[in-house]
Design a protein around this motif. Structure first.
Motif, PDB file in Angstrom:
ATOM      1  N   ALA A 179      24.855 -40.160 -67.081  1.00  0.00           N
ATOM      2  CA  ALA A 179      26.144 -40.778 -66.766  1.00  0.00           C
ATOM      3  C   ALA A 179      25.923 -41.925 -65.781  1.00  0.00           C
ATOM      4  N   ALA A 180      26.842 -42.850 -65.778  1.00  0.00           N
ATOM      5  CA  ALA A 180      26.750 -43.945 -64.817  1.00  0.00           C
ATOM      6  C   ALA A 180      26.848 -43.387 -63.411  1.00  0.00           C
ATOM      7  N   ARG A 181      25.980 -43.858 -62.525  1.00  0.00           N
ATOM      8  CA  ARG A 181      26.014 -43.373 -61.152  1.00  0.00           C
ATOM      9  C   ARG A 181      27.258 -43.906 -60.456  1.00  0.00           C
ATOM     10  N   MET A 182      27.597 -43.254 -59.372  1.00  0.00           N
ATOM     11  CA  MET A 182      28.752 -43.661 -58.602  1.00  0.00           C
ATOM     12  C   MET A 182      28.433 -44.972 -57.874  1.00  0.00           C
ATOM     13  N   THR A 183      29.432 -45.518 -57.223  1.00  0.00           N
ATOM     14  CA  THR A 183      29.249 -46.752 -56.460  1.00  0.00           C
ATOM     15  C   THR A 183      28.113 -46.576 -55.461  1.00  0.00           C
ATOM     16  N   PRO A 184      27.168 -47.503 -55.404  1.00  0.00           N
ATOM     17  CA  PRO A 184      26.024 -47.360 -54.502  1.00  0.00           C
ATOM     18  C   PRO A 184      26.453 -47.183 -53.044  1.00  0.00           C
ATOM     19  N   GLY A 230      25.277 -41.722 -55.794  1.00  0.00           N
ATOM     20  CA  GLY A 230      25.265 -43.093 -55.294  1.00  0.00           C
ATOM     21  C   GLY A 230      24.383 -43.353 -54.094  1.00  0.00           C
ATOM     22  N   VAL A 231      23.771 -42.316 -53.519  1.00  0.00           N
ATOM     23  CA  VAL A 231      22.955 -42.507 -52.310  1.00  0.00           C
ATOM     24  C   VAL A 231      21.657 -43.230 -52.673  1.00  0.00           C
ATOM     25  N   ARG A 232      21.435 -44.365 -52.065  1.00  0.00           N
ATOM     26  CA  ARG A 232      20.254 -45.183 -52.373  1.00  0.00           C
ATOM     27  C   ARG A 232      19.081 -44.896 -51.452  1.00  0.00           C
ATOM     28  N   HIS A 233      19.351 -44.400 -50.263  1.00  0.00           N
ATOM     29  CA  HIS A 233      18.290 -44.190 -49.270  1.00  0.00           C
ATOM     30  C   HIS A 233      18.291 -42.719 -48.829  1.00  0.00           C
ATOM     31  N   ILE A 234      17.388 -41.943 -49.397  1.00  0.00           N
ATOM     32  CA  ILE A 234      17.294 -40.515 -49.097  1.00  0.00           C
ATOM     33  C   ILE A 234      16.099 -40.273 -48.190  1.00  0.00           C
ATOM     34  N   LEU A 235      16.339 -39.591 -47.090  1.00  0.00           N
ATOM     35  CA  LEU A 235      15.283 -39.186 -46.162  1.00  0.00           C
ATOM     36  C   LEU A 235      15.131 -37.680 -46.311  1.00  0.00           C
ATOM     37  N   THR A 361      26.357 -22.969 -54.410  1.00  0.00           N
ATOM     38  CA  THR A 361      26.950 -23.847 -53.403  1.00  0.00           C
ATOM     39  C   THR A 361      25.961 -24.902 -52.911  1.00  0.00           C
ATOM     40  N   SER A 362      24.655 -24.655 -53.117  1.00  0.00           N
ATOM     41  CA  SER A 362      23.644 -25.667 -52.796  1.00  0.00           C
ATOM     42  C   SER A 362      23.980 -27.017 -53.393  1.00  0.00           C
ATOM     43  N   PHE A 363      24.449 -26.997 -54.634  1.00  0.00           N
ATOM     44  CA  PHE A 363      24.564 -28.227 -55.393  1.00  0.00           C
ATOM     45  C   PHE A 363      25.896 -28.932 -55.186  1.00  0.00           C
ATOM     46  N   ALA A 364      26.801 -28.282 -54.463  1.00  0.00           N
ATOM     47  CA  ALA A 364      28.036 -28.949 -54.057  1.00  0.00           C
ATOM     48  C   ALA A 364      27.817 -29.787 -52.798  1.00  0.00           C
ATOM     49  N   VAL A 365      26.883 -29.351 -51.968  1.00  0.00           N
ATOM     50  CA  VAL A 365      26.655 -30.004 -50.673  1.00  0.00           C
ATOM     51  C   VAL A 365      26.275 -31.479 -50.800  1.00  0.00           C
ATOM     52  N   PRO A 366      25.313 -31.863 -51.681  1.00  0.00           N
ATOM     53  CA  PRO A 366      24.956 -33.291 -51.741  1.00  0.00           C
ATOM     54  C   PRO A 366      26.112 -34.193 -52.132  1.00  0.00           C
ATOM     55  N   PHE A 367      27.051 -33.684 -52.915  1.00  0.00           N
ATOM     56  CA  PHE A 367      28.208 -34.510 -53.284  1.00  0.00           C
ATOM     57  C   PHE A 367      29.086 -34.806 -52.066  1.00  0.00           C
ATOM     58  N   GLY A 402      40.268 -29.168 -50.048  1.00  0.00           N
ATOM     59  CA  GLY A 402      40.341 -29.693 -51.396  1.00  0.00           C
ATOM     60  C   GLY A 402      39.006 -30.074 -52.004  1.00  0.00           C
ATOM     61  N   LEU A 403      39.057 -30.478 -53.264  1.00  0.00           N
ATOM     62  CA  LEU A 403      37.870 -30.834 -54.042  1.00  0.00           C
ATOM     63  C   LEU A 403      37.465 -32.278 -53.766  1.00  0.00           C
ATOM     64  N   VAL A 404      36.205 -32.458 -53.390  1.00  0.00           N
ATOM     65  CA  VAL A 404      35.641 -33.780 -53.118  1.00  0.00           C
ATOM     66  C   VAL A 404      34.653 -34.129 -54.224  1.00  0.00           C
ATOM     67  N   CYS A 405      34.674 -35.373 -54.638  1.00  0.00           N
ATOM     68  CA  CYS A 405      33.692 -35.893 -55.605  1.00  0.00           C
ATOM     69  C   CYS A 405      33.762 -35.170 -56.941  1.00  0.00           C
ATOM     70  N   GLY A 406      34.945 -34.820 -57.376  1.00  0.00           N
ATOM     71  CA  GLY A 406      35.093 -34.134 -58.655  1.00  0.00           C
ATOM     72  C   GLY A 406      34.516 -34.919 -59.815  1.00  0.00           C
ATOM     73  N   ALA A 407      34.557 -36.241 -59.739  1.00  0.00           N
ATOM     74  CA  ALA A 407      34.026 -37.075 -60.814  1.00  0.00           C
ATOM     75  C   ALA A 407      32.494 -37.181 -60.777  1.00  0.00           C
ATOM     76  N   CYS A 408      31.864 -36.579 -59.771  1.00  0.00           N
ATOM     77  CA  CYS A 408      30.410 -36.682 -59.639  1.00  0.00           C
ATOM     78  C   CYS A 408      29.658 -35.716 -60.550  1.00  0.00           C
ATOM     79  N   ARG A 409      30.354 -34.743 -61.103  1.00  0.00           N
ATOM     80  CA  ARG A 409      29.689 -33.718 -61.922  1.00  0.00           C
ATOM     81  C   ARG A 409      28.889 -34.369 -63.042  1.00  0.00           C
ATOM     82  N   ARG A 410      27.616 -34.018 -63.113  1.00  0.00           N
ATOM     83  CA  ARG A 410      26.734 -34.529 -64.155  1.00  0.00           C
ATOM     84  C   ARG A 410      26.644 -33.477 -65.251  1.00  0.00           C
ATOM     85  N   VAL A 411      27.164 -33.775 -66.436  1.00  0.00           N
ATOM     86  CA  VAL A 411      27.264 -32.767 -67.480  1.00  0.00           C
ATOM     87  C   VAL A 411      26.484 -33.198 -68.721  1.00  0.00           C
ATOM     88  N   LYS A 412      26.261 -32.202 -69.597  1.00  0.00           N
ATOM     89  CA  LYS A 412      25.547 -32.511 -70.848  1.00  0.00           C
ATOM     90  C   LYS A 412      26.495 -33.164 -71.827  1.00  0.00           C
TER      91      LYS A 412
END
Length: 412
Positions: A179-184, A230-235, A361-367, A402-412
Motif C-alpha cells: 500500500a502507499a505509505r503515509m505522508t513522510p 511514514g517514519v523516515r528516520h528510525i533509530l 498490542t506490539s504492532f499498534a504501538v508504532p502507529f 479513540g483509534l489512531v492511525c486507522g488508515a495505517c493498517r497494512r492488509v493483504k
C-alpha cells in the motif's frame, strides 16, 4: 441468539471473568502470546456460533492463555538457570545481580560488609541517572538478596534487573499488496525492541545485550510498521540480541539514554514487564527532557496486572484493534489507557523480508508513535483530535481516547 447479535462488550466481560479465574497467572508478565492461542482468539472473534458456545470458547481460550503464561515463565527460568532467576515478587530477572538507583556514598560500604560485591557503577548522562550494580552473594537467591539489601539500605531504590517481553506474534505469510505509505514524517523515532534486519533501512542501530544488534522478526515487524506509517528516520535499540536475560530494565534504560542523545523525541516500546525502580526513574527523566514514550499494554488479558512501561505516568499506553475495529480480546491493561491502533488482521515484514500476519498490542504501538512524531510540539492535543471515538462517548477503558492511525493498517 447467535453471535451476530451477541454484544461484543458482553464477550469482553466474559473474557475478563474467565481470566480472573487464574489469579496466580496474573502475577507474571510473559513473552508474546503463543501462536496457537492467537489463532484461537481470532477464530472466536469470527465465530457465528450460539452465545453459549461462544462463552465456552472464551473461557477455554482465557484458561489456555493463563496456563501458557505460567508455563512460559517456568520454562524460561528452568532453561536458563545461569542467567535468569525470580525476584522477591516472582518476576523473572537477571540472575546474580541487583541495581541500586542513584546510590548514596555509604551504600557500597554497607553492602560490602554483607557480602555484596560491586560489579560496576555507571551514569546515564542524558537521563541524569546513576546505577550501581552489585553481585548477589554466593548461595543466596536473588529474592533473598533483594530482601537483605532492602533491610541494609532502608530508603534506597533497589531493583532486580527484571525482564520485559515482546507483545505480539508473527504468523504464516500472507499475500502482500504494498500500500502507499503515509505522508513522510521527518522527525526521528526511536524504537526499543529486538534488532530490525537489513530489509528495513534504519538510520542508526545499537545493541544493549549480548549478541546485539542482531536481526529479529519482532523488531523487524515493528520497524516495518513505523516505516509504513511514514517514519523516515528510525533509530533502533536492540535490547535482546542473543542474551537469555535480554529485555532487562538496565538495557532498556541504557537504550533510552542513547536514543535521547541521538535526538529521538518519540520512542516506541512494544515490550511489557513489571514495575521497576530504575526504569521508572529513567522514564520520568526522559519525559523531563521532552521525550514522548509510547508503549504496549501487552497481551496477557484484562485480569493481568498493569503492564510497564505503559503504566508509568505520562507514557502513552496503547491497545490494539482487529480488522473490524474491535479491541483484541487478549489485550492487557495499564493503569491508564490512552489510545487504540490497528494490531491484527494485517501484515508486517519479518527478518527475511517476507510479509506475515501479525497480532498483538506490539504492532499498534508504532502507529501511535508515528502519529506522535508527526504531531510534533502539538503532541497529545493533535493525537486527541485525530483519534476516532469507538466506545462510549469520550475516553473509556477499552479504546482510551479513540483509534489512531486507522488508515495505517497494512492488509493483504
Amino acid at each position: 441468539m447467535n453471535s451476530r447479535c451477541f454484544p461484543w462488550r458482553t464477550a469482553m466481560a466474559l473474557v475478563m471473568i474467565a481470566t480472573t479465574a487464574g489469579p496466580a497467572a496474573g502475577q507474571l508478565a510473559l513473552p508474546d502470546l503463543a501462536t496457537p492461542v492467537g489463532e484461537t482468539l481470532g477464530r472466536i472473534e469470527r465465530s457465528l456460533e450460539p452465545a453459549e458456545a461462544l462463552t465456552g470458547k472464551l473461557n477455554s481460550a482465557a484458561r489456555d492463555l493463563a496456563q501458557q503464561r505460567l508455563r512460559r515463565i517456568d520454562r524460561l527460568v528452568r532453561a536458563n538457570p545461569a542467567s535468569v532467576d525470580r525476584d522477591r515478587d516472582g518476576q523473572p530477572a537477571r540472575k546474580g545481580e541487583l541495581l541500586i538507583v542513584d546510590p548514596a556514598p555509604e551504600a557500597m560500604s554497607a553492602a560490602s560488609k554483607a557480602g555484596f560485591a560491586m560489579l560496576g557503577e555507571e551514569r546515564l548522562e542524558e537521563l541524569g541517572v546513576s546505577v550501581l550494580r552489585v553481585a548477589v552473594p554466593d548461595a543466596m537467591s536473588l529474592a533473598a538478596a533483594q530482601r537483605t539489601l532492602a533491610r541494609l539500605l532502608p530508603g534506597a531504590k533497589i531493583a532486580a534487573d527484571t525482564l520485559h517481553f515482546q507483545s505480539g506474534t508473527l504468523d504464516a505469510a500472507g499475500k502482500d499488496t504494498p500500500a502507499a505509505r503515509m505522508t513522510p514524517i521527518d522527525a526521528p523515532v526511536g524504537m526499543i525492541d529486538g534488532g530490525p534486519s537489513s530489509v528495513i533501512g534504519v538510520e542508526q542501530m545499537r545493541g544493549f545485550a549480548a549478541g546485539a544488534p542482531s536481526p529479529s522478526d519482532h523488531g523487524t515487524a515493528v520497524a516495518s510498521l513505523l516505516h509504513h506509517a511514514g517514519v523516515r528516520h528510525i533509530l533502533a535499540a536492540d535490547v535482546y540480541g542473543s542474551d537469555p536475560a535480554g529485555g532487562n530494565a538496565l538495557a532498556i534504560a541504557r537504550a533510552l539514554d542513547w536514543l535521547i542523545g541521538r535526538g529521538a523525541r518519540v520512542v516506541s516500546i512494544s515490550l511489557v514487564g513489571p514495575q521497576n525502580a530504575l526504569l521508572g526513574k529513567a522514564v520520568a527523566a526522559a519525559q523531563r527532557r521532552g521525550v514522548m514514550l509510547v508503549a504496549a499494554v501487552g497481551n496477557d488479558g484484562p485480569s493481568a496486572p498493569p503492564a510497564f512501561p505503559a503504566s508509568y505516568p505520562g507514557v502513552l499506553a496503547v491497545t490494539a484493534t482487529d480488522g473490524r475495529n474491535r479491541a483484541l480480546i487478549e489485550a492487557g491493561r495499564a493503569s491508564h489507557l490512552d489510545y487504540a491502533a490497528p494490531g491484527a488482521d494485517m501484515l508486517a515484514l519479518n527478518a527475511a523480508g517476507k510479509a506475515v500476519r501479525v497480532r498483538g498490542t506490539s504492532f499498534a504501538v508504532p502507529f501511535v508513535a508515528a502519529r506522535a512524531a508527526a504531531a510534533g510540539p502539538a503532541g497529545r492535543a493533535r493525537l486527541d483530535a485525530e483519534a476516532v471515538d469507538l466506545g462510549p462517548r469520550g475516553a473509556d477503558t477499552t479504546y482510551g481516547r479513540g483509534l489512531v492511525c486507522g488508515a495505517c493498517r497494512r492488509v493483504k
